[in-house]
Design a protein around this motif. Sequence first.
Motif, PDB file in Angstrom:
ATOM      1  N   MET A 100      21.071  27.051  72.324  1.00 13.89           N
ATOM      2  CA  MET A 100      20.819  27.677  71.029  1.00 13.89           C
ATOM      3  C   MET A 100      22.150  28.078  70.399  1.00 13.89           C
ATOM      4  O   MET A 100      23.080  28.454  71.101  1.00 13.89           O
ATOM      5  CB  MET A 100      19.932  28.910  71.181  1.00 13.89           C
ATOM      6  N   ASP A 101      22.214  27.976  69.078  1.00 11.82           N
ATOM      7  CA  ASP A 101      23.436  28.326  68.375  1.00 11.82           C
ATOM      8  C   ASP A 101      23.105  29.325  67.272  1.00 11.82           C
ATOM      9  O   ASP A 101      22.390  28.965  66.342  1.00 11.82           O
ATOM     10  CB  ASP A 101      24.051  27.050  67.779  1.00 11.82           C
ATOM     11  N   PRO A 102      23.534  30.590  67.333  1.00 10.31           N
ATOM     12  CA  PRO A 102      24.339  31.177  68.407  1.00 10.31           C
ATOM     13  C   PRO A 102      23.518  31.367  69.685  1.00 10.31           C
ATOM     14  O   PRO A 102      22.288  31.412  69.609  1.00 10.31           O
ATOM     15  CB  PRO A 102      24.730  32.543  67.818  1.00 10.31           C
ATOM     16  N   PRO A 103      24.188  31.507  70.828  1.00 12.75           N
ATOM     17  CA  PRO A 103      23.452  31.710  72.081  1.00 12.75           C
ATOM     18  C   PRO A 103      22.611  32.984  72.013  1.00 12.75           C
ATOM     19  O   PRO A 103      23.047  33.964  71.408  1.00 12.75           O
ATOM     20  CB  PRO A 103      24.553  31.860  73.135  1.00 12.75           C
ATOM     21  N   PRO A 104      21.414  32.960  72.570  1.00 10.05           N
ATOM     22  CA  PRO A 104      20.552  34.156  72.502  1.00 10.05           C
ATOM     23  C   PRO A 104      21.129  35.307  73.332  1.00 10.05           C
ATOM     24  O   PRO A 104      21.710  35.065  74.386  1.00 10.05           O
ATOM     25  CB  PRO A 104      19.237  33.657  73.102  1.00 10.05           C
ATOM     26  N   ALA A 105      20.950  36.525  72.822  1.00  9.63           N
ATOM     27  CA  ALA A 105      21.434  37.702  73.555  1.00  9.63           C
ATOM     28  C   ALA A 105      20.598  37.891  74.820  1.00  9.63           C
ATOM     29  O   ALA A 105      19.394  37.617  74.803  1.00  9.63           O
ATOM     30  CB  ALA A 105      21.312  38.935  72.669  1.00  9.63           C
ATOM     31  N   PRO A 106      21.214  38.353  75.895  1.00 12.46           N
ATOM     32  CA  PRO A 106      20.463  38.590  77.138  1.00 12.46           C
ATOM     33  C   PRO A 106      19.252  39.505  76.925  1.00 12.46           C
ATOM     34  O   PRO A 106      18.202  39.296  77.540  1.00 12.46           O
ATOM     35  CB  PRO A 106      21.494  39.244  78.065  1.00 12.46           C
ATOM     36  N   ASP A 107      19.381  40.480  76.027  1.00 11.75           N
ATOM     37  CA  ASP A 107      18.262  41.396  75.751  1.00 11.75           C
ATOM     38  C   ASP A 107      17.057  40.651  75.190  1.00 11.75           C
ATOM     39  O   ASP A 107      15.908  40.975  75.487  1.00 11.75           O
ATOM     40  CB  ASP A 107      18.667  42.417  74.674  1.00 11.75           C
ATOM     41  N   LEU A 108      17.358  39.668  74.337  1.00 12.88           N
ATOM     42  CA  LEU A 108      16.282  38.900  73.708  1.00 12.88           C
ATOM     43  C   LEU A 108      15.538  38.095  74.781  1.00 12.88           C
ATOM     44  O   LEU A 108      14.299  38.049  74.808  1.00 12.88           O
ATOM     45  CB  LEU A 108      16.872  37.957  72.651  1.00 12.88           C
ATOM     46  N   LEU A 109      16.301  37.470  75.684  1.00 11.04           N
ATOM     47  CA  LEU A 109      15.684  36.674  76.748  1.00 11.04           C
ATOM     48  C   LEU A 109      14.824  37.548  77.655  1.00 11.04           C
ATOM     49  O   LEU A 109      13.705  37.177  78.016  1.00 11.04           O
ATOM     50  CB  LEU A 109      16.768  35.953  77.568  1.00 11.04           C
TER      51      LEU A 109
END
Length: 216
Positions: A121-130
Amino acid sequence: MRPIFKSLLVAAVTLAALPALADAVEDGEKVYKTKTCMACHGIKGARPVLSYPMLAGQNEKYLLTQLKDIKAGKRVGSNDPDTGHPYVQGMVDIMHLVDDNDLKNVAKYLSQLPPGKPKAMDPPPAPDLLAAGEKAYNSLGCKSCHGKDGMKPTAKNYPFIAGLNAEYLARQMTEMRDKVRVNGQSKLMFGTIKKASDEDIIAMSAWLSQLNRAAE
Ligand code: HEC
Ligand code: HEC
């Protein structure tokens, strides 16, 4: 019949069925490569363009239902704001090139291919979102049909959902929540997906899209 003969007979019948399966897969590959499928869904169904779905390694039964429904105009879905037409329109336009037998074979071909790697994904997803996506998936009860991490559907006509394009996943979830996608067994999703907020859908889609079925 003596058991030894019986098992030889069973073996002979099984062997005879193998070429038929190989033929179907071969025919399916031909359909995939010559009827424009590859232009949108990518080489070996694993590298789709834009926000289109990955098909490699999907359940055969699920694939066949969707193909028939798309051909029959039963799965339309929402409009692409860039074109003003349903996302699926380009596919509908080529479905006159394939008959029922082609659809059966192409579903068989696609289902036995190894799933592709997730698209970054661009931008990479934030760890919190995952983390929020994983939490919503587990707490809403998606697992009971799509299995752990979307990688183990509990019936043959339920789809694998891990590793599909994030935008595609979000679109399907929203369309089912809004009852825009009602084909096939979509009804089974309605009770669960109506409990998902827009934020849940974004988070689950990001999380699911980055899970790697190819590594399983
Ligand atoms: C012009 C692009 C295009 C072409 C050509 C095309 N498709 Fe598609 N296909 C799509 C899009 C876009 C979707 C998803 C539509 C949506 O968002 O609901 C889709 C959906 C599907 C699905 C449902 C996937 C799922 O997870 O539910 C299958 C199966 C499929 N296509 C197979 C094929 C096959 C086989 C061919 C060739 C006979 C083909 N497609 C040709 C664009 C295309
Ligand atoms: C009771 C079973 C059931 C539950 C629970 C369920 N689903 Fe589904 N889901 C299905 C079925 C069946 C389909 C395929 C519908 C069809 O036949 O077109 C589907 C389709 C999907 C799709 C579209 C896949 C594709 O390739 O187009 C997504 C995305 C999805 N589900 C996500 C979820 C999420 C996220 C949850 C939890 C909020 C969930 N599902 C809960 C049964 C279920």
